[in-house]
Scaffold this active site. Structure first.
Site, mmCIF file in Angstrom:
data_model
loop_
_atom_site.group_PDB
_atom_site.id
_atom_site.type_symbol
_atom_site.label_atom_id
_atom_site.label_comp_id
_atom_site.label_asym_id
_atom_site.label_seq_id
_atom_site.Cartn_x
_atom_site.Cartn_y
_atom_site.Cartn_z
ATOM 1 C CD GLU A 1 -2.691 -18.935 14.721
ATOM 2 O OE1 GLU A 1 -1.781 -18.411 15.409
ATOM 3 O OE2 GLU A 1 -3.826 -18.456 14.633
ATOM 4 C CD GLU B 1 -6.447 -15.534 13.144
ATOM 5 O OE1 GLU B 1 -6.920 -16.667 13.367
ATOM 6 O OE2 GLU B 1 -5.759 -15.255 12.150
ATOM 7 N N GLY C 1 -7.219 -18.538 16.217
ATOM 8 C CA GLY C 1 -8.489 -18.011 15.719
ATOM 9 C C GLY C 1 -9.266 -17.307 16.825
ATOM 10 C CB ALA D 1 -8.854 -23.033 13.945
HETATM 11 N N1 3HC Z 1 -8.804 -27.689 18.567
HETATM 12 C C1 3HC Z 1 -9.242 -28.921 18.897
HETATM 13 N N2 3HC Z 1 -9.041 -29.486 20.093
HETATM 14 C C2 3HC Z 1 -8.361 -28.779 20.991
HETATM 15 C C3 3HC Z 1 -7.864 -27.489 20.730
HETATM 16 C C4 3HC Z 1 -8.096 -26.943 19.454
HETATM 17 N N3 3HC Z 1 -7.702 -25.709 19.120
HETATM 18 N N4 3HC Z 1 -7.213 -27.044 21.816
HETATM 19 C C5 3HC Z 1 -7.308 -28.003 22.736
HETATM 20 N N5 3HC Z 1 -8.004 -29.047 22.241
HETATM 21 C C6 3HC Z 1 -8.370 -30.289 22.945
HETATM 22 C C7 3HC Z 1 -7.165 -31.106 23.359
HETATM 23 O O1 3HC Z 1 -6.762 -31.967 22.323
HETATM 24 C C8 3HC Z 1 -7.709 -31.837 24.563
HETATM 25 O O2 3HC Z 1 -8.484 -32.907 24.083
HETATM 26 P P1 3HC Z 1 -8.531 -34.290 24.895
HETATM 27 O O3 3HC Z 1 -9.058 -33.940 26.255
HETATM 28 O O4 3HC Z 1 -9.436 -35.126 24.088
HETATM 29 O O5 3HC Z 1 -7.124 -34.793 24.946
HETATM 30 C C9 3HC Z 1 -8.667 -30.825 25.199
HETATM 31 O O6 3HC Z 1 -8.983 -29.897 24.165
HETATM 32 C C10 3HC Z 1 -8.091 -30.061 26.359
HETATM 33 O O7 3HC Z 1 -6.837 -29.521 25.949
HETATM 34 P P2 3HC Z 1 -5.555 -29.575 26.894
HETATM 35 O O8 3HC Z 1 -5.447 -30.901 27.513
HETATM 36 O O9 3HC Z 1 -4.417 -29.079 26.088
HETATM 37 O O10 3HC Z 1 -5.992 -28.528 28.004
HETATM 38 P P3 3HC Z 1 -5.132 -27.437 28.761
HETATM 39 O O11 3HC Z 1 -6.053 -26.753 29.682
HETATM 40 O O12 3HC Z 1 -3.876 -28.062 29.288
HETATM 41 O O13 3HC Z 1 -4.662 -26.391 27.642
HETATM 42 C C11 3HC Z 1 -4.933 -24.860 25.805
HETATM 43 C C12 3HC Z 1 -5.601 -25.612 26.980
HETATM 44 C C13 3HC Z 1 -3.900 -23.882 26.363
HETATM 45 C C14 3HC Z 1 -5.981 -24.142 25.055
HETATM 46 C C15 3HC Z 1 -4.197 -25.894 24.921
HETATM 47 O O14 3HC Z 1 -5.089 -26.947 24.628
HETATM 48 C C16 3HC Z 1 -3.744 -25.338 23.607
HETATM 49 O O15 3HC Z 1 -2.703 -24.708 23.559
HETATM 50 N N6 3HC Z 1 -4.497 -25.607 22.535
HETATM 51 C C17 3HC Z 1 -4.097 -25.243 21.193
HETATM 52 C C18 3HC Z 1 -4.268 -23.775 20.941
HETATM 53 C C19 3HC Z 1 -3.897 -23.448 19.521
HETATM 54 O O16 3HC Z 1 -2.892 -23.894 18.995
HETATM 55 N N7 3HC Z 1 -4.714 -22.630 18.873
HETATM 56 C C20 3HC Z 1 -4.494 -22.255 17.508
HETATM 57 C C21 3HC Z 1 -5.214 -23.212 16.616
HETATM 58 S S1 3HC Z 1 -4.880 -22.919 14.920
HETATM 59 C C22 3HC Z 1 -5.844 -21.585 14.539
HETATM 60 O O17 3HC Z 1 -6.510 -21.058 15.367
HETATM 61 C C23 3HC Z 1 -5.813 -21.177 13.102
HETATM 62 C C24 3HC Z 1 -6.493 -19.870 12.884
HETATM 63 O O18 3HC Z 1 -5.536 -18.892 12.722
HETATM 64 C C25 3HC Z 1 -7.370 -19.902 11.694
#
Ligand code: 3HC
Ligand code: NAI
Length: 705
Positions: free
Chosen positions: A129, A109, A106, A63
């Site tokens: 999450e 998912e 997500g 997400a």
């Molecule tokens: N939403 C919004 N922005 C995100 C994002 C996300 N899910 N994931 C990464 N970004 C952004 C970062 O903030 C960063 O932005 P910036 O360049 O402006 O600082 C950019 O994308 C690049 O991210 P990273 O610097 O972290 O890049 P990496 O290549 O080092 O890592 C990644 C990539 C492994 C995907 C890491 O970003 C990550 O772990 N992201 C979060 C993943 C996550 O937690 N997903 C679950 C979200 S909650 C969800 O999905 C709820 C659902 O169940 C409904």
């Protein structure tokens, strides 16, 4: 149709591509685009099957985390992805998810709503999450146990660690690993499918032994102390085994909502973006020229020097480590070798990796080779005269474009730099003990440090797998400047009547990795003692001074290293309250005329944590930290502050700055000028603002380093 998602055709296979760089997060328009294309393709007689793939570097990272804040603030309604995913799953034609990079949250998912999943070997899948204080909110807790079984689903949803493609294949989450080009492999796989298989209809992996969930909750309470989301995730997976799919999804939604609106998730999301925000330094443009760090040298093979050298070797950078005596050098190298062997024994990496890393470290007693180093890091005893002597020597040896870094924890970078003819090349690289483990690197800029040296240091931090935070050159920089009032209040509280184990216990319960007195015992009480003696002439004799710490040191109780400090330690370094310390505290209190009383845990938390926030506010207004979030990240990465409380500044925001300010004013009345509120705190409290808001305003005003 949304441009975030495109639809093309290849030989009867519809290819839906997500194009939302950098990580294909499910921002508004993305899920809608995917679903609309699935429906179009599903109804198109020319289409036999569908492939969904991510454009760019990844499948879907989850997400869009930025949207959660909008939902909790009421700026946008909470739209559930769950109904849309049912539409994908109900598509009458086989839907194949083609995964590379990461399918997280997500993203996984979405993937599980398809009928099949293929992935490249380097792909990872996960439900991270809980690391954001929430649980999967689009049926992840319901579909994952159906695919991978309950134990795997608990592990992935409650702990959030990703798994690699091979593990995902073995667990049943994916169906095939594609060897060659992903899209071609996925299309071939899709063409071979003639039937669909809905994840939500599977049930053979849902059978579970009694007690599994209670045991999982017990474990999560132990290893994820104080956190709500891991328990909620286990409850939601349990629902998959006791309810039908629709009711399980409803239960998940209820738990998701509860977590999303709790302070824990706001704090963890703050930490997620904070970790990335600290890398952005206003005033240092992306095109700032940087130095190429291909070789390093470290001076001092003690507690810190050895760990620092390991960081370079781990990153594949050859490093010289210099000592004054063969004995100290051998001792330092033996500790490095022992640390690496422990990692090999624990299976973190094989022996040949250790051998390669050891081969990158050259121990020696001379400055030979220092003239070629791209960076030299000094990690000798904490003493200005010695540091200046060393930097003076380095000035003569190092090449002109060599970065000269000091690991000092308190001393002035400017004064150290003054021993050289090139202060623009001098910077603080303040690692935290154990330096090969702790992720924080405080990067301390002196008045003359060049932008290129700062930019290179920030980039280097990432290469060394550290989180670099830029700090200004004040005494103790960000972290240690704040730890001083924090520790001071802990000692005052002991003097006023709270036993050490109550103080440490209250803070541990609250979420700190360890309490301040136990931390002192771990770091060595003699370190602070030496500093207090060195700066004794600066102390205002009118101010309250707790003598207990000095009294402990005078008895040779330096902490764990001498088997006794605030506690006594058994041979396994387990702390035990010591009646002798209790007596000593009473004596010190009587001598200082302090009235002893019963102290609540609440007061312990307020006195110590508000002391951090108040000092943090001063650091901010004096410009020694760029943003409040930088201070938070220092505390999360370097001082064991619980991420689910966001850091000292964010925590103060969640309490409400007015409430924090009022309490600090009460403390000032009771305890005097140590508690004078920071003017910035007062200003923000009075205007109903927050540190977060202050950061935003500063960013908008374009403040620079
Ligand atoms: N939403 C919004 N922005 C995100 C994002 C996300 N899910 N994931 C990464 N970004 C952004 C970062 O903030 C960063 O932005 P910036 O360049 O402006 O600082 C950019 O994308 C690049 O991210 P990273 O610097 O972290 O890049 P990496 O290549 O080092 O890592 C990644 C990539 C492994 C995907 C890491 O970003 C990550 O772990 N992201 C979060 C993943 C996550 O937690 N997903 C679950 C979200 S909650 C969800 O999905 C709820 C659902 O169940 C409904
Ligand atoms: P330490 O006492 O463990 O190691 C210092 C080493 O430097 C000794 O082995 C000594 O022989 C060596 N040394 C002294 N003069 C030298 C010279 N001229 N050439 C080569 N080697 C020399 O000290 P520690 O704890 O590693 O601290 C080093 C620096 O790191 C200090 O500035 C300290 O403030 C800082 N620091 C310490 C932390 C800690 O937790 N110990 C944390 C962060 C910073």
């Amino acid at each position: 149709m949304s441009e975030l998602v495109t639809l093309t055709h290849r030989d009867g296979v519809a290819v839906i591509t997500i194009e939302n760089p950098p990580v294909n997060a499910l921002s508004p328009g993305v899920p809608e685009g995917i679903i609309a294309h699935v429906e179009t393709a599903g109804a198109d007689p020319a289409v036999q099957s569908i492939v969904i793939i991510g454009g760019g570097r990844t499948f879907i990272a989850g997400a869009d985390i930025r949207e959660f804040g909008k939902m909790t603030s009421g700026a946008r309604p909470r739209l559930s992805l769950t109904p849309g995913l049912l539409k994908i799953e109900d598509c009458p034609k086989p839907v194949v998810m083609a995964i590379h990079g990461t399918a997280f949250g997500g993203g996984l998912e979405v993937a599980m709503s398809g009928h099949y999943r293929v992935a490249v070997a380097s792909a990872q899948v996960g439900q991270p999450e809980c690391k954001l204080g929430i649980i999967p909110g689009a049926a992840g807790t319901q579909r994952l146990p159906r695919l991978a079984g309950v134990a795997k689903a608990i592990e992935m949803c409650a702990y959030g660690e990703p798994i690699k493609a091979a593990d995902a294949l073995a667990s049943g989450i994916i169906d095939k690993i594609v060897d060659g080009e992903l899209l071609e492999g996925a299309i071939a796989f899709a063409k071979a499918q003639s039937s669909i298989r809905k994840t939500r209809d599977l049930s053979d992996k849902l059978a579970v032994e009694p007690g599994v969930f209670d045991a999982a909750r017990k474990e999560a309470k132990k290893t994820r102390r104080g956190q709500l989301a891991p328990i909620a995730a286990i409850d939601a997976v349990e629902a998959a085994t006791t309810m039908n799919f629709a009711d399980g999804c409803a239960k998940e939604a209820e738990l998701f909502q509860k977590c999303l609106f709790a302070d824990q998730s706001k704090s963890l999301i703050h930490a997620f973006f904070g970790e990335r925000a600290v890398a952005k330094i206003p005033g240092i443009e992306k095109d700032t020229p940087m130095y190429d760090i291909k070789s390093a040298a470290v001076i001092g093979a003690g507690t810190m020097g050895g760990g620092i050298a390991m960081n370079y070797a781990n990153a594949g950078i050859p490093v010289i480590i210099k000592e004054t005596t063969q004995e100290a050098l051998d001792k330092g190298m033996a500790i490095i070798a022992k640390n690496y062997s422990n990692s090999v024994k624990k299976g973190r990496f094989p022996q040949d990796v250790m051998d390669k890393r050891m081969a990158l470290i050259t121990p020696q007693l001379t400055y030979d080779g220092f003239e070629k180093a791209d960076i030299i890091v000094e990690a000798v005893f904490e003493g200005m005269a010695l540091k200046k002597e060393i930097f003076g020597a380095l000035d003569k040896i190092a090449k002109p474009d060599c970065i000269l870094a000091s690991n000092t924890s308190t001393l002035s970078i400017d004064e150290i730099a003054s021993a050289t003819s090139r202060p623009e090349m001098v910077i603080g690289h303040h690692f935290f003990s154990p330096a090969n483990v702790m992720r924080l690197l405080e990067i301390v800029k002196g008045a003359k440090t060049s932008k290129s040296v700062i930019a290179t240091s920030m980039q280097l931090a990432k290469k060394l797998n550290k989180v670099g935070v830029l700090a200004g050159n004040c005494r103790g920089f960000i972290g240690n400047r704040m730890v001083e009032p924090y520790g001071r209040e802990a000692v005052f509280l002991a003097e006023e009547g709270a036993p050490p184990e109550q103080i440490d216990g209250a803070l541990y319960e609250w979420g700190m990795a360890m309490g301040p007195l136990a931390m002192g015992d771990l770091a060595g009480l003699d370190v602070g003692w030496r500093i207090r003696k060195e700066y004794a002439h600066l102390r205002d004799p009118k101010l309250r001074y707790a003598k207990i710490s000095d009294m402990l040191c005078e008895l040779g109780r330096y902490g764990q290293k001498t088997g006794a400090g605030w506690y006594k330690y058994d041979e396994n370094r387990r702390p035990m309250p010591d009646p002798l310390v209790a007596e000593l505290i009473e004596k010190a209190a009587a001598e200082s005329g302090v009235t002893r009383r019963t102290i609540t845990n609440e007061e312990i938390i307020e006195r110590t944590i508000y002391a951090l926030a108040n000092e943090g506010a001063r650091i901010l207004e004096e410009g020694f930290a760029l943003r409040a979030v930088d201070i938070d990240i220092v505390y999360l990465m370097g001082y064991g502050f619980p991420a689910w409380r966001g850091g000292p500044m964010f925590y103060a925001d969640t309490v409400g700055l007015k409430k924090v300010y009022d309490r600090i004013c009460e403390f000032e009345k009771q305890h005097g000028e140590f508690w004078t509120p920071a003017p910035l705190l007062e200003q923000l409290a009075e205007t109903g603002s927050s540190f977060k808001e202050w950061d935003k305003q500063k960013e908008a005003a374009g403040a620079s380093a």
